[in-house]
Design a protein around this motif. Structure first.
Motif, PDB file in Angstrom:
ATOM      1  N   ILE A 153       4.842  -1.566  -4.611  1.00  0.00           N
ATOM      2  CA  ILE A 153       4.288  -2.470  -5.614  1.00  0.00           C
ATOM      3  C   ILE A 153       4.306  -1.807  -6.990  1.00  0.00           C
ATOM      4  O   ILE A 153       3.813  -0.685  -7.150  1.00  0.00           O
ATOM      5  CB  ILE A 153       2.820  -2.823  -5.269  1.00  0.00           C
ATOM      6  N   VAL A 154       4.867  -2.485  -7.980  1.00  0.00           N
ATOM      7  CA  VAL A 154       4.751  -2.010  -9.355  1.00  0.00           C
ATOM      8  C   VAL A 154       3.298  -2.194  -9.777  1.00  0.00           C
ATOM      9  O   VAL A 154       2.741  -3.279  -9.639  1.00  0.00           O
ATOM     10  CB  VAL A 154       5.672  -2.801 -10.303  1.00  0.00           C
ATOM     11  N   SER A 155       2.684  -1.154 -10.281  1.00  0.00           N
ATOM     12  CA  SER A 155       1.256  -1.245 -10.618  1.00  0.00           C
ATOM     13  C   SER A 155       1.011  -2.358 -11.642  1.00  0.00           C
ATOM     14  O   SER A 155       1.651  -2.396 -12.691  1.00  0.00           O
ATOM     15  CB  SER A 155       0.756   0.093 -11.176  1.00  0.00           C
ATOM     16  N   PRO A 156       0.093  -3.281 -11.344  1.00  0.00           N
ATOM     17  CA  PRO A 156      -0.231  -4.352 -12.290  1.00  0.00           C
ATOM     18  C   PRO A 156      -0.846  -3.804 -13.580  1.00  0.00           C
ATOM     19  O   PRO A 156      -1.475  -2.737 -13.580  1.00  0.00           O
ATOM     20  CB  PRO A 156      -1.259  -5.200 -11.522  1.00  0.00           C
ATOM     21  N   ASP A 157      -0.663  -4.515 -14.671  1.00  0.00           N
ATOM     22  CA  ASP A 157      -1.224  -4.085 -15.963  1.00  0.00           C
ATOM     23  C   ASP A 157      -2.717  -3.822 -15.867  1.00  0.00           C
ATOM     24  O   ASP A 157      -3.241  -2.908 -16.516  1.00  0.00           O
ATOM     25  CB  ASP A 157      -0.973  -5.152 -17.037  1.00  0.00           C
ATOM     26  N   GLU A 158      -3.405  -4.623 -15.068  1.00  0.00           N
ATOM     27  CA  GLU A 158      -4.859  -4.514 -14.961  1.00  0.00           C
ATOM     28  C   GLU A 158      -5.316  -3.183 -14.367  1.00  0.00           C
ATOM     29  O   GLU A 158      -6.484  -2.826 -14.485  1.00  0.00           O
ATOM     30  CB  GLU A 158      -5.420  -5.658 -14.097  1.00  0.00           C
ATOM     31  N   TRP A 159      -4.401  -2.461 -13.743  1.00  0.00           N
ATOM     32  CA  TRP A 159      -4.773  -1.199 -13.104  1.00  0.00           C
ATOM     33  C   TRP A 159      -4.577   0.012 -14.018  1.00  0.00           C
ATOM     34  O   TRP A 159      -5.055   1.099 -13.713  1.00  0.00           O
ATOM     35  CB  TRP A 159      -3.944  -0.988 -11.841  1.00  0.00           C
ATOM     36  N   TYR A 160      -3.868  -0.157 -15.126  1.00  0.00           N
ATOM     37  CA  TYR A 160      -3.523   0.978 -15.974  1.00  0.00           C
ATOM     38  C   TYR A 160      -4.793   1.707 -16.451  1.00  0.00           C
ATOM     39  O   TYR A 160      -5.749   1.081 -16.925  1.00  0.00           O
ATOM     40  CB  TYR A 160      -2.729   0.541 -17.203  1.00  0.00           C
ATOM     41  N   GLY A 161      -4.749   3.047 -16.341  1.00  0.00           N
ATOM     42  CA  GLY A 161      -5.845   3.856 -16.832  1.00  0.00           C
ATOM     43  C   GLY A 161      -7.032   3.918 -15.903  1.00  0.00           C
ATOM     44  O   GLY A 161      -8.024   4.595 -16.210  1.00  0.00           O
ATOM     45  N   LYS A 162      -6.964   3.256 -14.770  1.00  0.00           N
ATOM     46  CA  LYS A 162      -8.075   3.257 -13.809  1.00  0.00           C
ATOM     47  C   LYS A 162      -7.753   4.164 -12.630  1.00  0.00           C
ATOM     48  O   LYS A 162      -6.589   4.384 -12.279  1.00  0.00           O
ATOM     49  CB  LYS A 162      -8.342   1.836 -13.293  1.00  0.00           C
ATOM     50  N   THR A 163      -8.804   4.700 -12.028  1.00  0.00           N
ATOM     51  CA  THR A 163      -8.609   5.506 -10.829  1.00  0.00           C
ATOM     52  C   THR A 163      -8.552   4.600  -9.608  1.00  0.00           C
ATOM     53  O   THR A 163      -8.940   3.429  -9.655  1.00  0.00           O
ATOM     54  CB  THR A 163      -9.772   6.502 -10.634  1.00  0.00           C
ATOM     55  N   LEU A 164      -8.077   5.157  -8.514  1.00  0.00           N
ATOM     56  CA  LEU A 164      -8.068   4.392  -7.272  1.00  0.00           C
ATOM     57  C   LEU A 164      -9.483   4.006  -6.861  1.00  0.00           C
ATOM     58  O   LEU A 164      -9.704   2.941  -6.279  1.00  0.00           O
ATOM     59  CB  LEU A 164      -7.393   5.200  -6.157  1.00  0.00           C
ATOM     60  N   ARG A 165     -10.435   4.859  -7.212  1.00  0.00           N
ATOM     61  CA  ARG A 165     -11.836   4.530  -6.932  1.00  0.00           C
ATOM     62  C   ARG A 165     -12.276   3.314  -7.748  1.00  0.00           C
ATOM     63  O   ARG A 165     -12.946   2.414  -7.236  1.00  0.00           O
ATOM     64  CB  ARG A 165     -12.746   5.718  -7.239  1.00  0.00           C
ATOM     65  N   ASP A 166     -11.874   3.276  -9.024  1.00  0.00           N
ATOM     66  CA  ASP A 166     -12.230   2.131  -9.877  1.00  0.00           C
ATOM     67  C   ASP A 166     -11.633   0.833  -9.317  1.00  0.00           C
ATOM     68  O   ASP A 166     -12.290  -0.213  -9.295  1.00  0.00           O
ATOM     69  CB  ASP A 166     -11.702   2.330 -11.304  1.00  0.00           C
ATOM     70  N   ILE A 167     -10.392   0.909  -8.904  1.00  0.00           N
ATOM     71  CA  ILE A 167      -9.683  -0.288  -8.429  1.00  0.00           C
ATOM     72  C   ILE A 167     -10.192  -0.714  -7.060  1.00  0.00           C
ATOM     73  O   ILE A 167     -10.314  -1.908  -6.778  1.00  0.00           O
ATOM     74  CB  ILE A 167      -8.174  -0.014  -8.365  1.00  0.00           C
ATOM     75  N   ASP A 168     -10.510   0.278  -6.220  1.00  0.00           N
ATOM     76  CA  ASP A 168     -11.000   0.030  -4.857  1.00  0.00           C
ATOM     77  C   ASP A 168     -10.084  -0.955  -4.131  1.00  0.00           C
ATOM     78  O   ASP A 168     -10.492  -2.067  -3.754  1.00  0.00           O
ATOM     79  CB  ASP A 168     -12.441  -0.490  -4.879  1.00  0.00           C
ATOM     80  N   VAL A 169      -8.860  -0.513  -3.964  1.00  0.00           N
ATOM     81  CA  VAL A 169      -7.834  -1.376  -3.393  1.00  0.00           C
ATOM     82  C   VAL A 169      -8.216  -1.878  -2.001  1.00  0.00           C
ATOM     83  O   VAL A 169      -7.985  -3.040  -1.656  1.00  0.00           O
ATOM     84  CB  VAL A 169      -6.486  -0.626  -3.333  1.00  0.00           C
ATOM     85  N   ARG A 170      -8.841  -1.024  -1.228  1.00  0.00           N
ATOM     86  CA  ARG A 170      -9.201  -1.433   0.136  1.00  0.00           C
ATOM     87  C   ARG A 170     -10.238  -2.554   0.127  1.00  0.00           C
ATOM     88  O   ARG A 170     -10.092  -3.569   0.811  1.00  0.00           O
ATOM     89  CB  ARG A 170      -9.740  -0.236   0.922  1.00  0.00           C
ATOM     90  N   ALA A 171     -11.287  -2.390  -0.697  1.00  0.00           N
ATOM     91  CA  ALA A 171     -12.356  -3.390  -0.729  1.00  0.00           C
ATOM     92  C   ALA A 171     -11.896  -4.690  -1.392  1.00  0.00           C
ATOM     93  O   ALA A 171     -12.241  -5.783  -0.935  1.00  0.00           O
ATOM     94  CB  ALA A 171     -13.579  -2.831  -1.455  1.00  0.00           C
ATOM     95  N   ASN A 172     -11.125  -4.564  -2.482  1.00  0.00           N
ATOM     96  CA  ASN A 172     -10.746  -5.754  -3.253  1.00  0.00           C
ATOM     97  C   ASN A 172      -9.516  -6.480  -2.723  1.00  0.00           C
ATOM     98  O   ASN A 172      -9.386  -7.696  -2.918  1.00  0.00           O
ATOM     99  CB  ASN A 172     -10.507  -5.367  -4.714  1.00  0.00           C
ATOM    100  N   TYR A 173      -8.610  -5.728  -2.075  1.00  0.00           N
ATOM    101  CA  TYR A 173      -7.356  -6.354  -1.646  1.00  0.00           C
ATOM    102  C   TYR A 173      -7.047  -6.148  -0.161  1.00  0.00           C
ATOM    103  O   TYR A 173      -6.064  -6.684   0.343  1.00  0.00           O
ATOM    104  CB  TYR A 173      -6.188  -5.809  -2.478  1.00  0.00           C
ATOM    105  N   GLY A 174      -7.866  -5.368   0.527  1.00  0.00           N
ATOM    106  CA  GLY A 174      -7.632  -5.140   1.947  1.00  0.00           C
ATOM    107  C   GLY A 174      -6.433  -4.264   2.239  1.00  0.00           C
ATOM    108  O   GLY A 174      -5.879  -4.301   3.334  1.00  0.00           O
TER     109      GLY A 174
END
Length: 220
Positions: A153-174
């Motif tokens: 996946i090309v990282s979405p613009d909304e993720w730029y500058g954020k940590t994986l903890r901030d994004i919480d991919v598992r909780a927000n996107y499974g």
């Protein structure tokens, strides 16, 4: 948001796989083939299915080709039929055309007559191409099983500058991030504090339904 409208012409193994996958992703899909048995078989797995002569302009025009966002020409082995179908949908105003090529010479002809993208694929690549054309963020798609998949996946613009903890991919996107590709480097098993940069490629694993949700959020 309006559902994307796709027409898939030529329902061999590749075309059928593309059509079914696009439909499961929540899109409007018209599946077209000259073989009545094939059309009947796929009818329950797409929005509409039609048996027509795929080399006949009037038949395709009557299906309302100009209303479709993307046409996928799944005819590969019959070069003449592939070229005719590509040429016709181009002339009828389809916005984006993806055609399957048999070889390099075939591909050059398809580009010359208006194909926007040409693919060289076999049966197991149909799902991968369908996901890629539906969501421009999806670079590659690998089926592990009917229920689980890996996506680049090309990282979405909304993720730029954020940590994986901030994004919480598992909780927000499974999904679970298993690697991050940046330029020529690959970060295997990234940490929660790793920051996402522009043009990073995220390698994620997840359930098919969760990846589908992700594609609907970040699709083109």
């Amino acid at each position: 948001m309006r559902k994307k409208q796709f027409v898939v012409i030529g329902l061999g193994s590749f075309g059928s796989s593309v059509a079914k996958t696009l439909y499961t992703l929540g899109n409007e899909v018209l599946a077209v083939d000259s073989d009545e048995a094939i059309v009947r078989e796929i009818a329950d797995n797409v929005t509409h299915a039609a048996q027509v002569d795929t080399s006949d302009e009037k038949s395709l025009r009557d299906l309302g080709m100009s209303n479709f966002d993307v046409a996928v020409i799944g005819i590969g082995s019959d070069v003449q039929a592939s070229i005719m179908a590509t040429l016709i949908v181009k002339e009828l105003g389809v916005k984006y055309i993806i055609s399957k090529a048999h070889d390099e010479k075939h591909a050059k002809l398809l580009y010359k007559i208006g194909a926007d993208r040409v693919v060289f694929v076999e049966r197991d690549m149909g799902v991968r191409v369908a996901h890629n054309i539906f969501a421009s963020n999806i670079l590659d798609y690998i089926e592990l099983s009917p229920d689980y998949n890996i996506a680049e996946i090309v990282s979405p613009d909304e993720w730029y500058g954020k940590t994986l903890r901030d994004i919480d991919v598992r909780a927000n996107y499974g999904l679970s991030v298993i690697a991050i590709k940046r330029d020529h480097d690959v970060n295997i098993a990234p940490l929660a504090d790793d920051i996402i940069r522009p043009n990073d490629t995220i390698i994620a694993i997840g359930a098919t339904k969760e990846l589908s949700k992700f594609e609907n959020i970040f699709g083109r």
